[in-house]
Scaffold this motif. Structure first.
Motif, mmCIF file in Angstrom:
data_model
loop_
_atom_site.group_PDB
_atom_site.id
_atom_site.type_symbol
_atom_site.label_atom_id
_atom_site.label_comp_id
_atom_site.label_asym_id
_atom_site.label_seq_id
_atom_site.Cartn_x
_atom_site.Cartn_y
_atom_site.Cartn_z
ATOM 1 N N LYS A 127 11.413 1.115 -8.253
ATOM 2 C CA LYS A 127 10.540 0.584 -9.020
ATOM 3 C C LYS A 127 9.061 0.119 -8.472
ATOM 4 C CE LYS A 127 11.586 -2.678 -11.785
ATOM 5 N NZ LYS A 127 12.502 -3.668 -12.445
ATOM 6 N N TYR A 128 9.181 -0.039 -6.853
ATOM 7 C CA TYR A 128 8.164 -0.708 -6.113
ATOM 8 C C TYR A 128 7.689 0.199 -4.991
ATOM 9 C CZ TYR A 128 10.047 -4.585 -8.806
ATOM 10 O OH TYR A 128 10.376 -5.532 -9.544
ATOM 11 N N THR A 129 6.777 -0.340 -4.192
ATOM 12 C CA THR A 129 6.436 0.300 -2.773
ATOM 13 C C THR A 129 6.555 -0.650 -2.005
ATOM 14 O OG1 THR A 129 4.768 1.440 -1.554
ATOM 15 C CG2 THR A 129 4.088 0.012 -3.273
ATOM 16 N N LYS A 130 6.682 -0.238 -0.549
ATOM 17 C CA LYS A 130 6.521 -1.530 0.560
ATOM 18 C C LYS A 130 5.130 -1.334 1.039
ATOM 19 C CE LYS A 130 11.424 -1.663 1.761
ATOM 20 N NZ LYS A 130 11.556 -3.099 1.354
ATOM 21 N N THR B 271 3.609 -3.583 -4.849
ATOM 22 C CA THR B 271 3.914 -3.760 -3.312
ATOM 23 C C THR B 271 5.156 -4.829 -3.413
ATOM 24 O OG1 THR B 271 1.972 -3.252 -2.441
ATOM 25 C CG2 THR B 271 3.647 -4.311 -0.908
ATOM 26 N N ASN B 272 6.382 -4.647 -3.098
ATOM 27 C CA ASN B 272 7.337 -5.697 -2.963
ATOM 28 C C ASN B 272 8.033 -5.689 -1.473
ATOM 29 O OD1 ASN B 272 9.682 -7.162 -3.447
ATOM 30 N ND2 ASN B 272 10.106 -6.359 -5.505
ATOM 31 N N LEU B 273 7.992 -6.827 -0.957
ATOM 32 C CA LEU B 273 8.354 -7.143 0.593
ATOM 33 C C LEU B 273 9.284 -8.043 0.586
ATOM 34 C CD1 LEU B 273 5.047 -6.743 2.737
ATOM 35 C CD2 LEU B 273 6.868 -5.058 2.298
ATOM 36 N N LEU C 1 -3.151 -12.280 5.763
ATOM 37 C CA LEU C 1 -3.301 -11.169 6.453
ATOM 38 C C LEU C 1 -3.626 -9.990 5.364
ATOM 39 C CD1 LEU C 1 -0.389 -11.209 8.880
ATOM 40 C CD2 LEU C 1 -2.977 -11.740 9.329
ATOM 41 N N SER C 2 -4.457 -8.928 6.008
ATOM 42 C CA SER C 2 -4.429 -7.517 5.466
ATOM 43 C C SER C 2 -3.342 -6.861 4.831
ATOM 44 C CB SER C 2 -5.519 -6.626 6.361
ATOM 45 O OG SER C 2 -5.502 -5.448 5.751
ATOM 46 N N LEU C 3 -3.386 -6.396 3.830
ATOM 47 C CA LEU C 3 -2.232 -5.611 3.399
ATOM 48 C C LEU C 3 -2.168 -4.271 3.968
ATOM 49 C CD1 LEU C 3 -2.415 -6.000 -0.496
ATOM 50 C CD2 LEU C 3 -1.569 -7.220 1.195
ATOM 51 N N GLU C 4 -2.922 -3.809 5.063
ATOM 52 C CA GLU C 4 -2.888 -2.587 5.576
ATOM 53 C C GLU C 4 -2.355 -2.526 6.980
ATOM 54 O OE1 GLU C 4 -6.466 0.300 4.787
ATOM 55 O OE2 GLU C 4 -7.499 -1.779 5.040
ATOM 56 N N LEU C 5 -1.674 -3.733 7.249
ATOM 57 C CA LEU C 5 -1.036 -3.793 8.619
ATOM 58 C C LEU C 5 0.224 -3.481 8.274
ATOM 59 C CD1 LEU C 5 -2.386 -7.397 9.596
ATOM 60 C CD2 LEU C 5 -2.908 -5.118 10.606
ATOM 61 N N TYR D 251 3.908 -1.483 5.000
ATOM 62 C CA TYR D 251 4.595 -2.177 5.828
ATOM 63 C C TYR D 251 5.564 -1.280 6.829
ATOM 64 C CZ TYR D 251 7.734 -6.164 7.571
ATOM 65 O OH TYR D 251 8.597 -7.050 8.296
ATOM 66 N N LYS D 252 5.763 -0.274 6.479
ATOM 67 C CA LYS D 252 6.540 0.697 7.279
ATOM 68 C C LYS D 252 5.537 1.717 7.945
ATOM 69 C CE LYS D 252 10.827 -1.171 6.782
ATOM 70 N NZ LYS D 252 11.667 -0.368 5.810
ATOM 71 N N ARG D 253 4.609 2.018 7.313
ATOM 72 C CA ARG D 253 3.782 3.168 7.436
ATOM 73 C C ARG D 253 2.403 2.887 8.339
ATOM 74 N NH1 ARG D 253 1.336 5.624 1.848
ATOM 75 N NH2 ARG D 253 0.278 3.962 1.325
ATOM 76 N N GLY D 254 1.772 2.053 7.866
ATOM 77 C CA GLY D 254 0.480 1.411 8.363
ATOM 78 C C GLY D 254 -0.553 2.340 7.968
ATOM 79 N N VAL D 255 -1.960 2.177 8.797
ATOM 80 C CA VAL D 255 -2.660 3.133 8.388
ATOM 81 C C VAL D 255 -3.447 3.612 10.091
ATOM 82 C CG1 VAL D 255 -3.852 2.297 6.364
ATOM 83 C CG2 VAL D 255 -4.465 1.243 8.375
ATOM 84 N N GLU D 256 -3.955 4.604 10.219
ATOM 85 C CA GLU D 256 -4.346 5.201 11.316
ATOM 86 C C GLU D 256 -5.460 4.333 12.045
ATOM 87 O OE1 GLU D 256 -5.597 9.126 11.420
ATOM 88 O OE2 GLU D 256 -3.849 9.991 10.243
#
Length: 786
Positions: free
Chosen positions: A775-778, A729-731, A641-645, A781-786
């Motif tokens: 140290k990381y970002t999600k 990115t760390n999920l 899947l896209s990383l923008e979802l 995963y939480k915010r998404g894109v418009e």
């Protein structure tokens, strides 16, 4: 020589009119949704119909952009919108989302689809792949050379479209996640914030640093290369500029119309004047030929100023005068540094003049802002803009017709004309015997040659019969209008279609595999850490970064196969493969017996190996919805899947698909992939005329933005540059939730990590260490894109 289409942009009705008045064969424009220029004026449904009808009245084609990737929740509305466009007679859709491609192919199978440049089609096999999937035209990536364009267009016979003028993205279109990951404004969704136009500092551990607009390319201009481009066999020459003013569209279109006609029909064209006019309309420190002749160095960049530079007119002397390098006239817009003024007075030898010319020494007013030594630039040319403004008038351009007239006493006035192989005939009032003075031929012709708010006019009039008779001039005018309106109505209606909808079909999906974790690495230290973890069973080696220290190579992969029989080995194949395509195919074939499969998002590689190798689809496939997943699931064993979802969108997508999908849970996102190398161009003196000096092999480089964020820059085997996100990115902490969404394949992607950093991530996965979120970002995963 082949007929070629000049394709002009329209961000407004005025721009569309300007383009048609200046000889465009086709127009591309966006609706108020699903367009890659979300911030352009764009067209609502009512204006869209008017625009389509207006263009079609001139036999000009209209292509509408639905060139963004679409969320699951948007597919239904996008398909409905495509149906509206189909009905009103739009000639083709320029499209990116492969889910919508699939739906339109099912429901409106005769609707012409053009593969957007956002689909990143940059090699012959990729072009063939998407043609086989139903794309009639391929809008090629801007990074292709003229020889590559020729091979795809002429040698393979694929209908292509290329950009010939306007803004150039430094990253491959469709592969850029920089605006998305940094600020949440997705280029793939038409909302790019243009981080490439910002200042950056490129810093090497040994080479020092340089600050400039290091990612800002000059605009493309191919006006000098029309002969070579037309001979390449491409079908359409596209001007970028849906965000530009109508006058810009008018000026650029007319110059390219003249340049094309000079090649095709040997008409006269002052090329030097054309270049000057284009530069005056918009340029960034001049123009570049992009990658047409493999120009990949600093010559194509505007390092000093990322906006419109204007045309240089001279430097202010000690006396406050300027020796002109270019002409000026009252009303021109003048810039110095980031300030400017409108030219209100010109003194030449203390005489006030309305304009002055190159070579003359003048004083320009008002003088309050600029000082001696300042360089002045003409940003707008009033005379040019007044001239171009005239091209914004509707129906200025006329289509010439031959009128045949029957002016017979005691018979109705008859006017006939042929257009598009059809004959049109109208009858008016009776022609009476002249009781006093009969109408002359000249008076009748005068009335017939009028035109008004309509595309047509008579340039030739033939009288089949002309008696000495009389009829009111208003009757002639009315009948002429009736004929023209009859032609117009029939022309417009001939493009209309009825919606006879097909049935949406289900794909036969390959993707039923559960691999669990799949780890990828590019260095020996990263591989060493992975081999020390018994649970790391699926390991992908990226051997295409041999310029990096301790990089993996073919022998490492073969040795891994011999020494670690319990491991499943994969080969990670680049997303972008151009001139090295055949050599990469040879490498894959050489390693086939050592690997379980490949990881890639390259459509050309997918085409070749879809029935030969196990394929894991990389996240750069930009899969945003169930239908796009199904599109690739015919050929790819595990689509990622896209990383923008965001989590909600992932959950919704997974509800609708029976595919075993994958998602990246760790790694530094590739923000940009570029043919341009900031390292070699900045520190290696690389220009379009100089070969690579291998700077990327001699140092480690970071790109630092105005917020002091630091982005690793890597160079691959083909001198392509990669900008990685400043933070991984760390999920890993979201694993249980992702599994509850029925996701069963997880990528862990190592690029610039050290041995210790890899060990730390592996320990987080096995819960031996904590995920320290600072140290990381999600990511999204939480915010998404418009």
């Amino acid at each position: 020589m082949n007929k070629i289409e000049l394709l002009a942009p329209a961000g407004s009705m005025e721009s569309l009119i300007a383009a048609i008045n200046n000889g465009a064969d086709a127009i591309y424009l966006g609706g108020n949704k699903f367009s890659a220029r979300a911030y352009a004026s764009n067209f609502d449904n009512e204006t869209m119909m008017k625009a389509v009808d207006y263009a079609h009245s001139y036999n000009v084609k209209v292509y509408v952009t639905i060139n963004t990737i679409l969320k699951q929740s948007e597919l239904k509305e996008a398909l409905k919108y495509a149906g509206y466009l189909y009905e009103i007679g739009v000639d083709a859709i320029i499209i990116q989302d492969l889910g919508l491609v699939k739906l339109i192919r099912d429901v409106y199978p005769d609707f012409e689809l053009h593969a957007s440049t956002q689909m990143t089609i940059h090699n012959a096999e990729g072009a063939l792949y998407f043609r086989e999937k139903g794309m009639q035209r391929i809008v090629l990536s801007r990074e292709l050379t003229v020889d590559e364009i020729k091979y795809i267009s002429k040698d393979l016979g694929i209908e292509t479209e290329i950009f010939v003028h306007g803004a150039l993205c430094v990253c491959y279109s469709g592969q850029c996640l920089m605006s998305s990951m940094i600020g949440g404004r997705s280029g793939n969704r038409g909302r790019c914030a243009q981080p490439c136009r910002m200042q950056y500092t490129l810093k090497g551990e040994n080479f020092g640093e340089r600050k400039a607009y290091l990612l800002s390319p000059k605009d493309t201009c191919f006006i000098d290369d029309m002969d070579a481009i037309i001979k390449s066999g491409t079908s359409s020459l596209k001007v970028e500029g849906r965000m530009k003013k109508p006058e810009y569209v008018a000026g650029v279109t007319r110059n390219y119309r003249k340049a094309i006609d000079k090649v095709l029909v040997n008409t006269k064209f002052d090329l030097q004047r054309g270049r000057q006019e284009l530069a005056q309309l918009f340029n960034r420190e001049g123009f570049a030929k992009a990658y047409l002749y493999k120009n990949v160095g600093k010559d194509m960049m505007s390092y000093n100023y990322p906006k419109n530079t204007g045309v240089y007119i001279g430097q202010v002397s000690n006396s406050g005068e300027v020796k002109l390098e270019s002409s000026v006239s009252l009303g021109d817009g003048i810039r110095f540094n980031d300030d400017g003024f409108t030219l209100s007075k010109i003194l030449n030898n203390n005489n006030e003049v309305k304009e002055a010319f190159k070579g003359e020494t003048v004083k320009l007013f008002p003088t309050g802002g600029y000082k001696k030594g300042y360089k002045l630039y003409k940003m707008s040319d009033k005379k040019l803009y007044d001239e171009l403004n005239d091209d914004l008038k509707p129906y200025k351009r006329k289509i010439n017709l031959t009128g045949e007239i029957e002016f017979k006493v005691n018979a109705p006035l008859c006017i006939k004309a042929k257009y598009n192989k059809k004959e049109y005939r109208v009858y008016g009032e009776m022609v009476e015997e002249a009781t006093n003075k009969p109408l002359t031929r000249e008076r009748v012709e005068e009335a017939l040659r009028k035109s008004g708010e309509i595309p047509y006019k008579f340039d030739k009039i033939i009288f089949d019969v002309f008696d000495d008779g009389f009829i009111r001039i208003s009757s002639i005018n009315n009948l002429r209008r009736e004929l023209f309106e009859k032609i117009l109505k029939e022309e417009i209606s001939s493009y209309r279609r009825k919606r006879t909808e097909g049935t949406i079909k289900e794909y036969n999906a390959k993707c039923q595999e559960n691999l669990g974790y799949i780890y990828s690495c590019i260095t020996k230290d990263q591989l060493k850490a992975l081999l020390e973890d018994d649970k790391a069973q699926n390991i992908a080696l990226d051997i295409f970064f041999s310029r990096q220290k301790h990089a993996l190579n073919k022998n490492d992969l073969k040795n891994l196969y011999e020494t670690s029989k319990d491991k499943n080995i994969y080969l990670k194949v680049p997303s972008i493969i151009k001139q090295e395509f055949n050599s990469i195919v040879k490498i894959i074939d050489e390693l086939k017996s050592y690997i379980k499969g490949i990881i890639t998002s390259n459509a050309g590689i997918i085409k070749i190996y879809k029935d030969k190798l196990f394929i894991i689809g990389d996240y750069k496939l930009n899969i945003f919805n169930k239908e796009a997943a199904g599109f690739y699931a015919q050929d790819v064993d595990i689509p990622f899947l896209s990383l923008e979802l965001n989590r909600k969108e992932i959950k919704e997508l997974m509800k609708h698909t029976n595919c075993n999908m994958g998602i990246n849970i760790y790694g530094k996102t590739e923000l940009m992939i570029s043919e341009y190398c900031p390292m070699g161009s900045t520190f290696g003196n690389k220009s379009s005329k100089k070969e690579c000096s291998g700077v990327c092999m001699k140092d480690n480089f970071k790109l630092i933005d105005r917020m002091n964020e630091s982005f690793t820059v890597l160079g691959d085997n083909s001198c392509r540059s990669y900008i990685l996100n400043s933070i991984s990115t760390n999920l890993i902490d979201e694993m249980e939730e992702l599994k509850s969404f029925n996701i069963s394949n997880f990528r862990v992607d190592f690029k610039d990590e050290s041995y210790d950093e890899v060990k730390d991530v592996l320990n987080q996965i096995t819960r031996k260490a904590k995920n320290e979120n600072n140290k990381y970002t999600k990511g999204h995963y939480k915010r998404g894109v418009e």
